[in-house]
Design a protein around this motif. Structure first.
Motif, PDB file in Angstrom:
ATOM      1  N   ASN A   1      43.654 -57.160 123.534  1.00 58.83           N
ATOM      2  CA  ASN A   1      44.495 -57.504 124.681  1.00 58.83           C
ATOM      3  C   ASN A   1      45.477 -58.600 124.282  1.00 58.83           C
ATOM      4  O   ASN A   1      45.073 -59.687 123.854  1.00 58.83           O
ATOM      5  CB  ASN A   1      43.614 -57.957 125.848  1.00 58.83           C
ATOM      6  CG  ASN A   1      44.405 -58.227 127.110  1.00 58.83           C
ATOM      7  OD1 ASN A   1      45.229 -59.135 127.168  1.00 58.83           O
ATOM      8  ND2 ASN A   1      44.130 -57.443 128.149  1.00 58.83           N
ATOM      9  N   GLN A   2      46.777 -58.324 124.451  1.00 62.04           N
ATOM     10  CA  GLN A   2      47.798 -59.257 123.994  1.00 62.04           C
ATOM     11  C   GLN A   2      47.747 -60.575 124.764  1.00 62.04           C
ATOM     12  O   GLN A   2      47.926 -61.655 124.181  1.00 62.04           O
ATOM     13  CB  GLN A   2      49.197 -58.630 124.137  1.00 62.04           C
ATOM     14  CG  GLN A   2      50.318 -59.457 123.537  1.00 62.04           C
ATOM     15  CD  GLN A   2      50.152 -59.653 122.034  1.00 62.04           C
ATOM     16  OE1 GLN A   2      49.610 -58.786 121.344  1.00 62.04           O
ATOM     17  NE2 GLN A   2      50.611 -60.798 121.536  1.00 62.04           N
TER      18      GLN A   2
ATOM     19  N   GLU B   1      47.217 -64.260 123.135  1.00 57.50           N
ATOM     20  CA  GLU B   1      48.154 -65.373 123.349  1.00 57.50           C
ATOM     21  C   GLU B   1      47.422 -66.607 123.861  1.00 57.50           C
ATOM     22  O   GLU B   1      47.772 -67.739 123.512  1.00 57.50           O
ATOM     23  CB  GLU B   1      49.237 -64.950 124.354  1.00 57.50           C
ATOM     24  CG  GLU B   1      50.202 -63.900 123.817  1.00 57.50           C
ATOM     25  CD  GLU B   1      50.956 -64.387 122.590  1.00 57.50           C
ATOM     26  OE1 GLU B   1      51.295 -65.595 122.533  1.00 57.50           O
ATOM     27  OE2 GLU B   1      51.212 -63.561 121.681  1.00 57.50           O
TER      28      GLU B   1
END
Length: 349
Positions: free
Chosen positions: A165-166, A170
C-alpha cells in the motif's frame, strides 16, 4: 674496630658529607668516627623541646608517623633523635589500624556499589517504556526483533505497515526514509532501523545483567565472537535462505528443481561449517542463547518450514538438536508464527 679519618683529606669528602651535617663541619673536630651511632642521651622535657627546636632549625621533622605509607611517609633524616626512633613501634601499630580502616572502607564501598547496581536493575525492570514498533507481519527481520523485545518484557505499540500500500509506505518513510521495516521509536524519541542494530540496542539498554551476559556479553572477546557469527549469518546464510524460500514459493519455471538443488548444495556447505561450532557447546554464544542464535535460528526455522530438512542428506544431527532447543524457547512460536504461516500459505497456491 672504628675507623678514623682526617676531615682535611678531600678524598674522603663524600664519606664525611654522609656522616655529618654542615652544622657539624668544624675545623677543630679533626677526627670523628664514620657511620658510628650517635651518643645516647637521656632527655628531660626541657631538653627534648630544645632538641626538637634544633632539628627544626636544620630542616628535620621529628614525627612519630614517619613509617606510615602514602602522604604520611617521610624519609629518615641524618642526625634524627632517638626520641623519633622510639616512635617506630607506635607507628607500626598505627599502620595496622590504618590497614584495617582501609579494608573496612573498601568493603563498605563494594557493598554500596553492589546495592546501587541492584537498585538500578530493579528500577529498570519497573520502568518499562512503551516502544513504537513499525512492522510487517510475516517479515523475518521483524520477527527476530519482536522475539528479543518479548524476552526483555518491553511494552510495544505496534504500527502495522502494508508494503503493498503506497499510503502505508509513505507513512513509513516519515520515520525511515529508506522505507523498510522494522523501525522502532523509543520513548525518548530515538528512532532506529535495521533488525540487527535494533536487537543490539534493545539488549544493551533494557536487558538485565543476566540477560545481557547471555544475549550480548559485556566481555569484549565473547561479544566479538557473537558479532562475527551475526556477520557470517548476514553475508553467507541469509542470502541463500532468502533465495531458496523465494524459489520455493514463487518459481514455477521448468528449471525450478535444478535451481533449488544447486541452492541446497550451497546451503549444506554453510550448515556443515556452522555445525562445527556446536561440537563443544550447546549454542553459538557458548552455553547460553545469544543474538547470533536468534538470527541463525530464524533462518533454519524457515528452511524447516519449507521442507528443506525432509531430505536426509540435509540433516546434521547436532544442528538439528540445536534447532529443537531454539524452537522450544519461550515466545518463539508466537513471533515466528506469521513468518511460517506466510511460507505455508504461499506454498499451497
Amino acid at each position: 674496630m672504628i675507623e678514623h679519618r682526617n676531615v682535611y683529606d678531600t678524598s674522603y669528602r663524600s664519606n664525611f658529607s654522609q656522616a655529618f651535617t654542615p652544622r657539624d663541619e668544624k675545623p677543630w673536630r679533626k677526627f670523628e668516627p664514620i657511620n658510628a651511632d650517635p651518643p645516647t642521651k637521656q632527655y628531660s622535657r626541657k631538653s627534648n623541646m630544645s632538641h626538637r627546636s634544633n632539628n627544626s632549625d636544620r630542616g628535620h621533622v621529628a614525627t612519630l608517623g614517619g613509617s606510615l605509607p602514602g602522604i604520611f611517609h617521610s624519609e629518615p633524616q641524618p642526625g634524627a633523635s632517638t626520641y623519633a626512633r622510639a616512635g617506630v613501634a607506635s607507628s607500626q601499630g598505627m599502620n595496622e589500624v590504618g590497614s584495617k580502616l582501609v579494608m573496612s572502607q573498601n568493603i563498605a564501598a563494594k557493598a554500596a556499589e553492589i546495592e546501587h547496581s541492584i537498585q538500578a536493575e530493579r528500577a529498570q525492570k519497573e520502568v518499562r517504556r512503551v516502544i513504537e514498533f513499525y512492522q510487517n507481519r510475516g517479515s523475518p527481520n521483524c520477527a527476530v526483533v519482536l522475539l528479543v523485545a518479548r524476552w526483555l518484557r518491553l511494552s510495544i505499540n505496534f504500527v502495522d505497515i502494508n508494503l503493498q500500500n503506497q499510503n502505508s509506505v509513505e507513512e513509513l518513510k516519515k520515520v525511515n526514509p529508506v522505507g523498510q521495516v522494522p523501525v522502532i521509536i523509543d520513548a525518548d524519541g530515538f528512532t532506529l532501523s535495521e533488525s540487527r542494530a535494533i536487537m543490539k540496542y534493545l539488549t544493551l539498554k533494557y536487558a538485565s545483567r543476566h540477560q545481557l551476559e547471555s544475549l550480548y556479553p559485556s566481555d569484549p572477546a565473547r561479544r566479538a565472537q557473537i558479532d562475527a557469527m551475526m556477520d557470517y549469518e548476514h553475508s553467507s546464510l541469509a542470502p541463500l535462505v532468502r533465495n531458496y524460500i523465494s524459489l520455493f514459493l514463487f518459481d514455477r519455471s521448468p528449471d525450478r528443481n535444478h535451481n533449488m538443488a544447486q541452492l541446497q548444495i550451497q546451503i549444506n556447505d554453510v550448515l556443515t561449517s556452522l555445525s562445527q561450532f556446536l561440537t563443544v557447546r550447546r549454542f553459538f554464544g557458548n552455553d547460553d542463547v545469544s543474538l547470533a542464535d536468534v538470527l541463525l535460528g530464524r533462518n533454519l526455522a524457515m528452511l524447516q518450514t519449507a521442507g528443506f530438512f525432509r531430505q536426509e542428506q540435509n540433516c546434521i544431527s547436532n544442528l538439528m538438536n540445536w534447532l529443537e532447543r531454539m524452537t522450544s524457547l519461550p515466545n518463539w512460536h508466537e513471533c515466528m508464527e506469521a513468518v511460517n504461516g506466510l511460507i505455508l500459505s504461499n506454498s499451497n497456491q
